[in-house]
Write an enzyme that holds these catalytic residues in place. Structure first.
Site, PDB file in Angstrom:
ATOM      1  N   ARG A 156       0.795  -1.229   0.000  1.00  0.00           N
ATOM      2  CA  ARG A 156       0.000   0.000   0.000  1.00  0.00           C
ATOM      3  C   ARG A 156       0.828   1.279   0.000  1.00  0.00           C
ATOM      4  NH1 ARG A 156      -2.947  -3.852   2.793  1.00  0.00           N
ATOM      5  NH2 ARG A 156      -4.946  -4.131   1.763  1.00  0.00           N
ATOM      6  N   HIS A 209      -0.801  -2.547  -4.619  1.00  0.00           N
ATOM      7  CA  HIS A 209      -0.237  -3.459  -5.629  1.00  0.00           C
ATOM      8  C   HIS A 209      -0.190  -2.894  -7.048  1.00  0.00           C
ATOM      9  CE1 HIS A 209       0.105  -6.313  -2.494  1.00  0.00           C
ATOM     10  NE2 HIS A 209      -1.060  -6.920  -2.599  1.00  0.00           N
ATOM     11  N   HIS A 225       2.973 -12.734  -5.533  1.00  0.00           N
ATOM     12  CA  HIS A 225       1.836 -12.852  -4.619  1.00  0.00           C
ATOM     13  C   HIS A 225       1.235 -14.264  -4.620  1.00  0.00           C
ATOM     14  CE1 HIS A 225      -1.604 -11.478  -2.319  1.00  0.00           C
ATOM     15  NE2 HIS A 225      -1.147 -10.250  -2.314  1.00  0.00           N
ATOM     16  N   ASP A 233      -1.730  -9.795   8.471  1.00  0.00           N
ATOM     17  CA  ASP A 233      -1.600  -9.121   7.171  1.00  0.00           C
ATOM     18  C   ASP A 233      -0.632  -7.960   7.405  1.00  0.00           C
ATOM     19  OD1 ASP A 233      -1.838  -8.099   4.673  1.00  0.00           O
ATOM     20  OD2 ASP A 233      -3.990  -7.664   4.777  1.00  0.00           O
ATOM     21  N   GLU A 260       5.154 -12.440   0.866  1.00  0.00           N
ATOM     22  CA  GLU A 260       5.550 -11.510  -0.192  1.00  0.00           C
ATOM     23  C   GLU A 260       6.802 -10.760   0.264  1.00  0.00           C
ATOM     24  OE1 GLU A 260       1.815  -9.139  -0.767  1.00  0.00           O
ATOM     25  OE2 GLU A 260       1.108 -10.800   0.458  1.00  0.00           O
TER      26      GLU A 260
HETATM   27  C1  BGC Z   1      -2.248  -7.420   1.304  1.00  0.00           C
HETATM   28  C2  BGC Z   1      -3.673  -7.708   1.705  1.00  0.00           C
HETATM   29  C3  BGC Z   1      -4.512  -7.809   0.469  1.00  0.00           C
HETATM   30  C4  BGC Z   1      -3.935  -8.895  -0.395  1.00  0.00           C
HETATM   31  C5  BGC Z   1      -4.615  -9.174  -1.698  1.00  0.00           C
HETATM   32  C6  BGC Z   1      -1.774  -8.514   0.421  1.00  0.00           C
HETATM   33  O1  BGC Z   1      -0.507  -8.254  -0.020  1.00  0.00           O
HETATM   34  O2  BGC Z   1      -1.398  -7.268   2.390  1.00  0.00           O
HETATM   35  O3  BGC Z   1      -4.154  -6.714   2.563  1.00  0.00           O
HETATM   36  O4  BGC Z   1      -5.836  -8.049   0.766  1.00  0.00           O
HETATM   37  O5  BGC Z   1      -2.624  -8.583  -0.693  1.00  0.00           O
HETATM   38  O6  BGC Z   1      -5.517  -8.385  -2.148  1.00  0.00           O
END
Ligand code: BGC
Length: 390
Positions: A108, A137, A211, A283, A355
């Site tokens: 983010r 992303h 991812h 997360d 990740e």
């Molecule tokens: C994030 C999550 C997100 C997910 C996929 C992750 O990298 O940390 O918050 O919901 O990606 O959407």
């Protein structure tokens, strides 16, 4: 070390020779159609098979790792990556990022904005945890939703796939033409190695990652709460309710975030804890304990970040990286709406991601390691996902 590459065809041919000589399977790369995009362009699927018969399949759409087929302790193969059987599944989904290459900036950026060298940049706000908009992303059409140029290749007997994408100046609001190459290798020792590199003609933030969601029992088989996780990290970056780091580097000791010794993922996930509440579970960005610091601003040496053990199958996943941090996300937002490869709906916490990355929101956080790539510099970073059994 200079690598000698030969063509996929020549590699496959030599693979046959090796197979005859050693009575092992033949390392090879097989290309098949993966369906068409809405605009009619075709996507391909490249399946890399090593001499053990283990396989990794990657599509040039989003550089997505579609399948990871590796043995359990009895030698039985299963696909341990969540995903879909054709490109339309990924196009329809759009938001889970199953298996995808993430860029230009993984994770983010607060409010979808940052200032670089005195100039303000505005990004799409494509995500809003706690109803607080942010960029996630890479934006509306990140690197996970573009078609990459793909070249299958071999390094000795190791099959690989080289992907290239040139992200235009201004794409998704980011400055500079960014020329990105990502190479996947799948070795005989079941190591999926990902080499990322990029150059730019204007200063820009860059934070590339993969991812993949793993379920070491096999995709579609239950949740991942029994998987036992170790993270080589004494600190993490706590977040606010919009999942943006507060700027603090906090010790994990005495909290449910302490995975310095192995713990089942589900062991402490329901504890009363504000951070777990914000993330709906884990997360977060763990700051890796590195024996050596980050050399320069963009890379360090390859060191172990994480290890996951799945007791029923005996499968082990080790993650090694040159990055300073790892986002451990345990699929809290999966809600059963996405039906995967084996026709099973992916419910909450049926896959986890590790990740490797620089910290989220670094362009707005001067105290975090720098993520700005400038003209004349080369972004280079390596992450390895190593599969074995115990
Ligand atoms: C994030 C999550 C997100 C997910 C996929 C992750 O990298 O940390 O918050 O919901 O990606 O959407």
């Amino acid at each position: 070390m200079k690598k000698q590459y030969r063509s996929a065809l020549a590699g496959a041919f030599l693979g046959i020779i090796t197979a005859v000589a050693l009575n092992a399977a033949q390392p090879n790369i097989n290309m098949t159609s993966f369906g068409t995009l809405r605009d009619g362009r075709a996507a391909q699927l490249y399946t890399l098979t090593n001499s053990q018969g283990a396989k990794v399949a990657i599509t040039n759409y989003g550089g997505i790792v579609v399948r990871i087929i590796v043995p359990d302790r009895e030698g039985d193969l299963a696909d341990v990556a969540l995903g879909y059987n054709d490109v339309s599944g990924y196009v329809k989904d759009g938001s889970t990022y199953f298996g995808a290459l993430i860029g230009r900036y993984g994770n983010r950026i607060a409010k979808g904005q940052f200032t670089l060298d005195g100039q303000a940049y505005k990004l799409a706000t494509n995500n809003a945890p706690g109803d607080i908009p942010c960029a996630l992303h890479g934006g509306n059409v990140g690197f996970d939703k573009v078609l990459w140029d793909a070249t299958p290749l071999f390094d000795k007997d190791t099959p690989g796939l080289r992907l290239r994408y040139v992200s235009k100046d201004g794409e998704e609001g980011y400055p500079g033409n960014l020329d990105v190459t990502v190479t996947y290798w799948f070795s005989d020792s079941n190591e999926l190695r990902i080499e990322y590199s990029a150059t730019t003609d204007k200063a820009t933030p860059v934070n590339l990652t993969n991812h993949s969601y793993f379920n070491l029992r096999g995709e579609g088989i239950g949740n991942i709460l029994d998987h036992v996780l170790m993270l080589n990290a004494s600190n993490y970056t706590p977040v606010d309710k919009g999942l943006i780091p507060t700027g603090q580097i906090a010790p994990v000791a005495g909290t449910p975030f302490d995975f310095t010794k192995p713990h089942a993922i589900g062991e402490r996930i329901e504890e009363q804890n504000e951070q777990l509440e914000f993330g709906g579970g884990y997360d977060h960005n763990w700051v890796l304990d590195r024996k050596t610091g980050i050399i320069g601003k963009l890379r360090g040496s390859l060191q172990k970040a994480a290890e996951v053990y799945e007791p029923a199958s005996g499968r082990v996943l080790e993650v090694l990286t040159e990055e300073p941090a790892v986002q451990f996300y345990c699929g809290n937002f999966l809600d059963g709406k996405n039906v995967g490869k084996s026709k099973v709906a992916y419910k909450k916490r049926t896959g986890f991601c590790l990740e490797t990355q620089h910290y989220p929101d670094s362009p707005n956080q001067p105290s975090f390691p720098d993520t700005i790539l400038r003209p004349g510099e080369k972004y280079e970073t390596v992450t390895v996902y190593r599969f074995s059994t115990r």
